[in-house]
Design a protein around this motif. Structure first.
Motif, mmCIF file in Angstrom:
data_model
loop_
_atom_site.group_PDB
_atom_site.id
_atom_site.type_symbol
_atom_site.label_atom_id
_atom_site.label_comp_id
_atom_site.label_asym_id
_atom_site.label_seq_id
_atom_site.Cartn_x
_atom_site.Cartn_y
_atom_site.Cartn_z
ATOM 1 N N PRO A 96 0.825 -1.221 0.000
ATOM 2 C CA PRO A 96 0.000 0.000 0.000
ATOM 3 C C PRO A 96 0.854 1.265 0.000
ATOM 4 C CG PRO A 96 0.147 -0.883 2.222
ATOM 5 C CD PRO A 96 0.911 -1.840 1.331
ATOM 6 N N LEU A 97 0.398 2.248 -0.749
ATOM 7 C CA LEU A 97 1.095 3.519 -0.875
ATOM 8 C C LEU A 97 0.153 4.681 -0.610
ATOM 9 C CD1 LEU A 97 2.950 2.774 -4.234
ATOM 10 C CD2 LEU A 97 4.064 3.046 -2.005
ATOM 11 N N VAL A 98 0.735 5.786 -0.235
ATOM 12 C CA VAL A 98 -0.002 7.038 -0.111
ATOM 13 C C VAL A 98 0.692 8.072 -0.976
ATOM 14 C CG1 VAL A 98 -0.695 8.916 1.427
ATOM 15 C CG2 VAL A 98 -0.808 6.544 2.221
ATOM 16 N N GLU A 214 0.565 2.847 6.176
ATOM 17 C CA GLU A 214 0.556 1.989 7.355
ATOM 18 C C GLU A 214 -0.896 1.648 7.652
ATOM 19 O OE1 GLU A 214 3.529 3.085 10.499
ATOM 20 O OE2 GLU A 214 3.566 4.958 9.372
ATOM 21 N N PRO A 215 -1.413 0.566 7.070
ATOM 22 C CA PRO A 215 -2.833 0.222 7.215
ATOM 23 C C PRO A 215 -3.267 0.144 8.670
ATOM 24 C CG PRO A 215 -1.766 -1.191 5.597
ATOM 25 C CD PRO A 215 -0.669 -0.414 6.274
ATOM 26 N N GLY A 216 -4.394 0.774 8.950
ATOM 27 C CA GLY A 216 -4.946 0.735 10.298
ATOM 28 C C GLY A 216 -4.372 1.762 11.244
ATOM 29 N N LYS A 217 -3.328 2.483 10.814
ATOM 30 C CA LYS A 217 -2.724 3.469 11.687
ATOM 31 C C LYS A 217 -3.295 4.849 11.393
ATOM 32 C CE LYS A 217 1.729 5.246 13.321
ATOM 33 N NZ LYS A 217 3.198 5.156 13.210
#
Length: 509
Positions: A96-98, A214-217
């Motif tokens: 995953p990226l942002v 950072e999934p979920g963060k």
């Protein structure tokens, strides 16, 4: 004549089993050809792939092309792919990226809103929530250094800061160390040249940044926010205290000055979720299949800029096609009953141009345990020559090959002496190298976890990260020879009896 004599003498010293292994190495090395390297590179470095920018259409196209080549080579999907954190197809590890676009932080002073890249700018967004403050404390570089601020104000405005150059934010970090123990959340830096800096450096300041998600963060503040503001915006604040800039500077030198004015910061994230993919070709070993040799290259590049496609034929199309050719050779060997003893991972990663993101994700979420990864051979730009060597030299820069395992470096040198006779140049293999190449390609993410690495590189040329890094400038003779060196090193690592020894401490940045 000389090369053949050395090779014949070398083979004569081998045991029958070793001689057979050596003969197999030569046979499968012969399947790596300039023609095949050219075919793959002509496709991957074409305009159709739109510069292979991570997270974008061209990168996805390149991932599918590489996966299809692995399939055609007869390399099966990674077993238990989903349990290993991969996509169900068994070839791609998605991460995953942002994509962050600056400008999400807005300012209002006494109810009047001011514009990003008009009245202020910043280097990154550290304040990631709304903030209201009833006052602004004034400071100068002298008062910061003198620790006169106290700890009562959330917003501090730095005046009389001179005219910093491009190193503005680095200068500010040094100046603001005194604020670490205060409650200050925002530092407004008044700069006489703010408008000209926005005009001159606007495309750089306003560019999108990419990072691993950072999934979920929950997104939280990352520390004190520094904003550079124009003298006009500063004066709007000073007017509320009936100060001119000159008077304010003079007063602050004598006492603490706090201006009662409501200042509001509003954060609205402009982040966009994307994904990148690493593409894995796994050739399972035989009696030592629990150990792994990873051969890597990044297949991403920097995309399309101002309508022009940056194809990255050398950076790192050259490394990518080298990995493809080696994967095909090892897959063929396995299919014909002469496969490697240790397992081989041929992995092309994306996200390198964005900060080594794909390899960082892999080493933080390894598909195969890092403690069973014997070595990483990383290839990044091996298709051209640099300005030092010119057009005709047969060389390759080798970086890091003896930093963690001196044995790895010895193996590369021995294979080169008997196979390719390249000039192995260690000019960049120093922690004092000002270019810091050791830290700038994907091997570093393996090295920081203690995996022995070797990085193969042709050096920087005039087309580095430029629009003219095209296939017609590739030296396919050198690309072929450098690929063969990595292949033979990988073959030896995969088939030798003993795992190479880790005998050096891991260098940390």
């Amino acid at each position: 004549m000389w090369r053949g004599t050395i090779l014949a003498a070398f083979i004569a010293t081998l045991t029958p089993a070793m001689a057979q292994r050596d003969s197999a190495a030569l046979h499968y090395a012969s399947t790596i050809t300039e023609a095949d390297l050219r075919t793959h590179l002509t496709i991957l470095a074409s305009d159709a792939f739109e510069g292979r920018e991570t997270g974008m259409k061209g990168q996805k196209m390149a991932a599918r092309y590489i996966e299809e080549q692995f399939r055609q080579f007869g390399i099966p999907p990674v077993p238990d792919a989903e349990e290993r954190g991969m996509l169900a197809d068994g070839y791609q590890q998605q991460y995953p990226l942002v994509l962050s676009k600056p400008g999400g932080l807005a300012i209002a002073v006494d109810g009047k809103e001011y514009g990003y890249m008009q009245d202020y700018f910043y280097n990154d967004e550290r304040l990631r929530q709304d903030l209201e403050a009833p006052e602004v404390m004034l400071a100068t570089p002298v008062s910061l250094g003198g620790m006169r601020l106290g700890g009562g104000s959330k917003v501090v405005m730095l005046i009389d800061a001179g005219k910093p150059d491009n190193n503005l934010f680095m200068d500010m970090r040094a100046l603001t160390s005194a604020l670490d123990k205060t409650v200050t959340k925002v530092l407004l830096v008044v700069n006489d040249s703010a408008k000209s800096m926005m005009k001159r450096f606007g495309p750089l300041l306003d560019r999108e940044r990419m990072r691993l998600a950072e999934p979920g963060k929950k997104v939280t503040d990352k520390g004190m926010q520094i904003l550079v503001i124009t003298p006009e915006l500063a004066q709007a604040i000073l007017d509320k205290g009936r100060y001119s800039m000159k008077k304010a500077v003079k007063t602050v030198s004598k006492k603490r000055v706090i201006i009662k004015v409501p200042v509001k910061f509003t954060y609205r994230s402009q982040d966009k979720a994307l994904s990148g993919e690493n593409v894995l070709g796994y050739v399972e070993g035989s009696d030592r299949k629990g150990e792994l040799i990873a051969v890597t290259a990044h297949y991403d590049h920097i995309g399309v800029i101002d309508g022009e496609v940056y194809n990255g034929a050398d950076d790192d199309g050259s490394g990518t096609v080298a990995v493809l050719e080696m994967a095909q050779a090892f897959a063929k060997a396995k299919a014909e009953g002469q496969g490697p003893r240790r397992s081989m991972l041929f992995m092309t990663v994306s996200g390198e141009e964005k900060g080594l993101l794909g390899s960082e994700w892999y080493t933080d979420h390894p598909v195969f345990p890092l403690d069973s990864t014997v070595a990483n051979l990383n290839i990044d730009m091996i298709g051209r020559t640099d300005t030092v060597y010119g057009d005709s030299s047969s060389y390759v820069y080798v970086i890091g090959s003896k930093r963690i395992s001196s044995e790895l470096g010895t193996i590369i040198e021995r294979e080169n002496a008997t196979r390719t006779q390249l000039n192995l140049d260690y000019a960049f293999d120093s922690d004092t190298d000002p270019n810091r190449f050791y830290y700038r390609s994907d091997h570093y993410n393996f090295a920081k976890h203690g995996v022995p690495i070797a990085f193969f590189f042709n050096g920087v040329h005039a087309d580095y990260h430029g629009p003219y890094d095209e296939v017609d400038k590739i030296r396919f003779d050198l690309l072929h020879k450098r690929t063969l060196l990595v292949f033979h090193a990988a073959w030896e690592l995969a088939n030798r009896d003993a795992r190479i020894v880790v005998d050096h401490s891991v260098l940390k940045e």
